[in-house]
Design an enzyme around this catalytic site. Structure first.
Site, short mmCIF file in Angstrom:
data_model
loop_
_atom_site.label_atom_id
_atom_site.label_comp_id
_atom_site.label_asym_id
_atom_site.label_seq_id
_atom_site.Cartn_x
_atom_site.Cartn_y
_atom_site.Cartn_z
N HIS A 44 4.66 -5.24 0.16
CA HIS A 44 5.36 -4.12 -0.04
C HIS A 44 5.13 -3.56 -1.21
O HIS A 44 5.13 -4.16 -2.23
CB HIS A 44 6.82 -4.57 0.38
N ASN A 68 7.41 3.58 -4.22
CA ASN A 68 7.92 2.83 -2.97
C ASN A 68 8.37 3.65 -1.83
O ASN A 68 9.31 4.16 -1.81
CB ASN A 68 9.16 1.98 -3.56
N CYS A 96 12.81 -2.33 3.35
CA CYS A 96 11.41 -2.60 2.91
C CYS A 96 10.64 -3.48 3.63
O CYS A 96 9.61 -3.53 3.78
CB CYS A 96 11.47 -2.70 1.37
#
Length: 329
Positions: free
Chosen positions: A256, A286, A123
């Site tokens: 993020h 996500n 990520c």
């Protein structure tokens, strides 16, 4: 006489792409219920802030999602693919073991000859890739870099584990970074601590023609949350110090997009109004390395992020990895 090396790099254009299939929490709850697993729209929203995500169709790869995002970024920069002389793709879901997804994207763009490689920092991948591209431009190794985050995370989700499968989505985001005589990227910092590998991982591999180990994503949600908020605040403050800026100078925070609680917690620690927080996790879920460039493109195209704004990008992911980039748009 050779021209002097560029001192800075700037974002010239942004782009993004989401696969057409939008999956709401209700859709996901219905899918899980078929296997006797209970969840609900309310349960997911309360814990994550996610209302929907996009899943790619079976067989669609990261490079296929990356292509339209890249073309949009190149067009926004006022360039054509042949102008690109560096391609870096951040992904944890590559098309193949090798060659790199970046090479496959290069072929899809119809160009050849420039350097193309992948970055794997989960990520945090886009922040890592952007920092590498910035460094290469500053040394004169490149002048127009295409930096992409692209993921098909739906392929590594265990749909019998409601604590993880409800969190992730597929998508791609891209920026074109160009050499500049005026500052764009002001400061960046990258970190990793491999001792936390067990917090977030896919502990499987291909060996002897079969998948060995566990082929699906595994996560310690509480462990990730505790570590994430602390390291994100620390790295953001460090980058601000490097740039000679303060929290008050940040116009927009684009973290993020993992969990609304982590995002809001980071903003509060930086004493920032939540109005300055760019949020797309509610509609995208996500998307790992794609989440920051996706959110950046949405913010730019919606008119929120404007020329002259100062933006903090920061990510945290499996590895454990984390980092931040401060830039003037």
């Amino acid at each position: 006489m050779t021209s002097p090396l560029p001192r800075y790099s700037r974002v010239l254009g942004t782009g993004s792409y989401l696969p057409p299939q939008r999956v709401t929490n209700a859709d996901l709850a219905q899918r899980l219920a078929a296997d006797g697993i209970e969840t609900s729209d309310e349960w997911i929203i309360e814990r994550t802030g996610i209302r929907a995500r996009h899943f790619a169709d079976t067989g669609v790869t990261s490079s296929e999602l990356a292509l339209p995002a890249s073309l949009a970024a190149i067009e926004a920069a006022g360039l054509v693919p042949a102008d690109i002389d560096l391609i870096i793709v951040a992904t944890s879901t590559p098309d193949m073991v090798f060659p790199s997804t970046a090479c496959l994207l290069q072929a899809k763009l119809g160009i050849a000859g420039c350097a193309a490689f992948d970055v794997q920092a989960v990520c945090s991948g886009f922040v890592y890739a952007l920092t590498v591209a910035d460094s290469m431009i500053k040394t004169g190794a490149a002048r127009k870099a295409l930096v992409v985050g692209a993921e098909v995370f739906s392929t590594i989700l265990d749909f019998k584990d409601r604590t993880t499968c409800v969190l992730f989505g597929d998508g791609a985001g891209a920026v074109v970074l160009g050499a500049s005589e005026t500052p764009g990227i002001l400061a960046a910092e990258l970190h990793a601590d491999g001792s936390h590998v067990g917090l977030l991982c896919v502990p499987g591999q291909v060996a002897g023609g079969v998948v060995t180990g566990h082929p699906f994503l595994k996560m310690d949600g509480q462990g990730v949350f505790k570590l994430a908020v602390g390291v994100l605040e620390k790295v953001a403050r460090s980058v601000l110090e490097k740039a000679g800026r303060s929290e008050a100078d940040i116009d927009w925070l684009i973290p993020h997009q993992a969990n609304i609680r982590i995002m809001q917690g980071t903003a509060k620690k930086l004493k920032m109004s939540l109005d300055k927080l760019i949020v797309t996790v509610d509609e995208h879920g996500n998307t790992s390395a794609a989440s920051i460039p996706l959110a950046l493109d949405v913010a730019v195209r919606s008119g929120k992020v404007k020329s002259g704004d100062t933006v903090m990008l920061e990510g945290v992911g499996g590895g454990f990895t984390w980092g931040a980039v401060l830039l003037d748009v």
